[in-house]
Scaffold this motif. Structure first.
Motif, PDB file in Angstrom:
ATOM      1  N   PRO A  52       0.942  -1.165  -0.264  1.00  0.00           N
ATOM      2  CA  PRO A  52      -0.004  -0.038   0.118  1.00  0.00           C
ATOM      3  C   PRO A  52       0.793   1.230  -0.098  1.00  0.00           C
ATOM      4  N   PRO A  53       0.389   2.281  -0.660  1.00  0.00           N
ATOM      5  CA  PRO A  53       1.406   3.218  -0.889  1.00  0.00           C
ATOM      6  C   PRO A  53       1.465   4.268   0.364  1.00  0.00           C
ATOM      7  N   GLY A  54       0.278   4.197   1.078  1.00  0.00           N
ATOM      8  CA  GLY A  54       0.445   5.166   2.005  1.00  0.00           C
ATOM      9  C   GLY A  54      -0.209   6.592   1.804  1.00  0.00           C
ATOM     10  N   GLY A  55      -0.123   7.715   2.700  1.00  0.00           N
ATOM     11  CA  GLY A  55      -0.600   9.006   2.129  1.00  0.00           C
ATOM     12  C   GLY A  55      -2.005   9.214   1.835  1.00  0.00           C
ATOM     13  N   SER A  56      -2.414  10.494   1.492  1.00  0.00           N
ATOM     14  CA  SER A  56      -4.007  10.667   1.526  1.00  0.00           C
ATOM     15  C   SER A  56      -4.044  11.583   0.336  1.00  0.00           C
ATOM     16  N   SER A  57      -3.146  12.297  -0.296  1.00  0.00           N
ATOM     17  CA  SER A  57      -3.761  13.125  -1.454  1.00  0.00           C
ATOM     18  C   SER A  57      -2.819  13.167  -2.443  1.00  0.00           C
ATOM     19  N   PRO A  58      -2.774  12.139  -3.189  1.00  0.00           N
ATOM     20  CA  PRO A  58      -2.021  11.925  -4.633  1.00  0.00           C
ATOM     21  C   PRO A  58      -2.518  12.759  -5.719  1.00  0.00           C
ATOM     22  N   ARG A  59      -1.640  13.256  -6.680  1.00  0.00           N
ATOM     23  CA  ARG A  59      -2.104  14.050  -7.522  1.00  0.00           C
ATOM     24  C   ARG A  59      -2.743  13.308  -8.659  1.00  0.00           C
ATOM     25  N   ARG A  60      -2.010  12.124  -9.128  1.00  0.00           N
ATOM     26  CA  ARG A  60      -2.478  11.094 -10.137  1.00  0.00           C
ATOM     27  C   ARG A  60      -2.378   9.782  -9.306  1.00  0.00           C
ATOM     28  N   VAL A  61      -3.451   9.040 -10.257  1.00  0.00           N
ATOM     29  CA  VAL A  61      -3.689   7.518  -9.573  1.00  0.00           C
ATOM     30  C   VAL A  61      -3.939   6.981 -10.869  1.00  0.00           C
ATOM     31  N   TRP A  62      -3.613   5.372 -10.542  1.00  0.00           N
ATOM     32  CA  TRP A  62      -3.830   4.674 -11.799  1.00  0.00           C
ATOM     33  C   TRP A  62      -5.354   3.985 -11.557  1.00  0.00           C
ATOM     34  N   TYR A  63      -6.271   4.014 -12.343  1.00  0.00           N
ATOM     35  CA  TYR A  63      -7.623   3.642 -12.294  1.00  0.00           C
ATOM     36  C   TYR A  63      -7.492   2.267 -13.116  1.00  0.00           C
ATOM     37  N   ARG A  88      -6.891  -3.230 -17.072  1.00  0.00           N
ATOM     38  CA  ARG A  88      -6.075  -2.109 -17.619  1.00  0.00           C
ATOM     39  C   ARG A  88      -6.080  -0.975 -16.895  1.00  0.00           C
ATOM     40  N   ALA A  89      -4.929  -0.275 -16.703  1.00  0.00           N
ATOM     41  CA  ALA A  89      -4.825   0.733 -15.683  1.00  0.00           C
ATOM     42  C   ALA A  89      -4.506   2.198 -16.592  1.00  0.00           C
ATOM     43  N   HIS A  90      -5.546   3.287 -16.152  1.00  0.00           N
ATOM     44  CA  HIS A  90      -5.568   4.357 -16.749  1.00  0.00           C
ATOM     45  C   HIS A  90      -4.941   5.357 -15.766  1.00  0.00           C
ATOM     46  N   LEU A  91      -4.007   6.242 -16.203  1.00  0.00           N
ATOM     47  CA  LEU A  91      -3.526   7.088 -15.327  1.00  0.00           C
ATOM     48  C   LEU A  91      -4.161   8.236 -15.499  1.00  0.00           C
ATOM     49  N   VAL A  92      -4.710   8.592 -14.339  1.00  0.00           N
ATOM     50  CA  VAL A  92      -5.947   9.823 -14.197  1.00  0.00           C
ATOM     51  C   VAL A  92      -5.640  10.673 -13.343  1.00  0.00           C
ATOM     52  N   THR A  93      -5.980  11.924 -13.062  1.00  0.00           N
ATOM     53  CA  THR A  93      -6.162  12.758 -11.867  1.00  0.00           C
ATOM     54  C   THR A  93      -6.770  11.958 -10.595  1.00  0.00           C
ATOM     55  N   ALA A  94      -6.527  12.438  -9.652  1.00  0.00           N
ATOM     56  CA  ALA A  94      -7.356  11.897  -8.266  1.00  0.00           C
ATOM     57  C   ALA A  94      -8.652  12.362  -8.364  1.00  0.00           C
ATOM     58  N   GLN A  95      -8.924  13.693  -8.865  1.00  0.00           N
ATOM     59  CA  GLN A  95     -10.022  14.217  -9.229  1.00  0.00           C
ATOM     60  C   GLN A  95     -10.983  13.518 -10.156  1.00  0.00           C
ATOM     61  N   GLY A 110     -17.579  15.775  -6.197  1.00  0.00           N
ATOM     62  CA  GLY A 110     -17.388  15.889  -4.601  1.00  0.00           C
ATOM     63  C   GLY A 110     -16.104  15.022  -4.423  1.00  0.00           C
ATOM     64  N   GLU A 111     -15.346  15.513  -3.298  1.00  0.00           N
ATOM     65  CA  GLU A 111     -14.333  14.898  -3.093  1.00  0.00           C
ATOM     66  C   GLU A 111     -14.371  13.546  -2.551  1.00  0.00           C
ATOM     67  N   LEU A 112     -13.220  12.757  -2.812  1.00  0.00           N
ATOM     68  CA  LEU A 112     -13.272  11.353  -2.253  1.00  0.00           C
ATOM     69  C   LEU A 112     -11.922  11.208  -1.570  1.00  0.00           C
ATOM     70  N   LEU A 125       2.203   1.524  -9.005  1.00  0.00           N
ATOM     71  CA  LEU A 125       3.170   1.229 -10.287  1.00  0.00           C
ATOM     72  C   LEU A 125       3.356   2.553 -10.620  1.00  0.00           C
ATOM     73  N   ASP A 126       4.794   2.724 -10.927  1.00  0.00           N
ATOM     74  CA  ASP A 126       5.644   3.805 -11.087  1.00  0.00           C
ATOM     75  C   ASP A 126       5.328   4.897  -9.911  1.00  0.00           C
ATOM     76  N   GLY A 127       5.253   4.566  -8.550  1.00  0.00           N
ATOM     77  CA  GLY A 127       5.226   5.277  -7.462  1.00  0.00           C
ATOM     78  C   GLY A 127       3.794   5.733  -7.492  1.00  0.00           C
ATOM     79  N   ALA A 128       2.709   5.522  -8.169  1.00  0.00           N
ATOM     80  CA  ALA A 128       1.375   6.083  -8.200  1.00  0.00           C
ATOM     81  C   ALA A 128       0.466   5.003  -7.576  1.00  0.00           C
ATOM     82  N   PRO A 129      -0.508   4.847  -6.947  1.00  0.00           N
ATOM     83  CA  PRO A 129      -1.453   4.119  -6.312  1.00  0.00           C
ATOM     84  C   PRO A 129      -2.186   3.683  -7.342  1.00  0.00           C
TER      85      PRO A 129
END
Length: 209
Positions: free
Chosen positions: A11-22, A98-105, A121-123, A150-154
């Motif tokens: 698990p990557p930890g933290g709470s506010s990544p800018r980008r995530v893999w969906y 298939r993982a898509h690199l998107v913003t957390a928003q 809303g916020e998640l 993956l590449d440092g992003a959750p």
């Protein structure tokens, strides 16, 4: 053929990544289908329209991945008329995705639409990033799962709160199954024969309870 990207399972930890893999294991594996969630509209063959995301930009990257666990078909989709794809991370096996690199928003807005909620809303991701799982409600796609990094992003996805053996399985509609096969084919990591065998082997695909 493209080799699926290996995930760091921690698990990557933290709470506010800018980008995530969906990580999509269902219809959103296909970029054309995912674009409807991003930009709004009604996909071909579907009975429900999507409002879209605040940020309509397409993913920066999309890569094939394999998740630990099992995909199965259950409940009944009002969009497709058959069983829906769900992910059980606790089951033995592998899930083609298939993982898509998107913003957390964007991920928050996609998740809201899958939960039949209004996007915007916020998640709160702190729970899923710390423990690997966060139950946001009792509904079909209201449980967040972190499959690793993956590449440092959750790498995040959503599924039902129950396990594979706690719900009756249900066969998917042919159009839905074809869409999943098209998304996996578009990923470029598996042959048509591998995709057909994988989907046929998912619990519920043959209609048995």
């Amino acid at each position: 053929m493209i080799t699926p990207r290996p995930l760091d399972p921690a698990p990557p930890g933290g709470s506010s990544p800018r980008r995530v893999w969906y990580a999509s294991y269902g219809s959103n594996m296909r970029l054309e289908r995912l674009a409807v969630y991003l930009r709004g509209g009604r996909p071909a063959g579907a009975a429900r329209s999507c409002p879209g995301c605040r940020d309509t930009t397409l993913p920066v990257r999309s890569v094939p991945v394999e998740l630990a666990g099992r995909m199965y078909f259950a409940t009944r989709s009002p969009v497709w008329g058959g069983g829906r794809a769900f992910y059980d991370p606790g089951a033995a096996g592998r899930v083609l995705a298939r993982a898509h690199l998107v913003t957390a928003q964007q991920f928050a807005d996609i998740a809201a639409q899958e939960m039949y909620r209004e996007p915007g809303g916020e998640l709160d991701l702190s729970g899923v990033l710390t423990t690997g799982r966060a139950v946001l409600g009792p509904g079909r796609y209201e449980t967040l799962v972190c499959a690793g990094r993956l590449d440092g992003a959750p790498v995040l996805t959503f599924t039902a709160p129950w396990s594979m053996d706690e719900v009756p399985w249900a066969p998917p509609a042919p159009a839905y199954l074809r869409l999943l096969a098209a998304g996996l084919g578009e990923a470029g990591a598996w042959t048509g024969e591998e995709i057909a065998a994988y989907l046929a082997g998912c619990p519920g695909a043959d209609g048995r309870p």
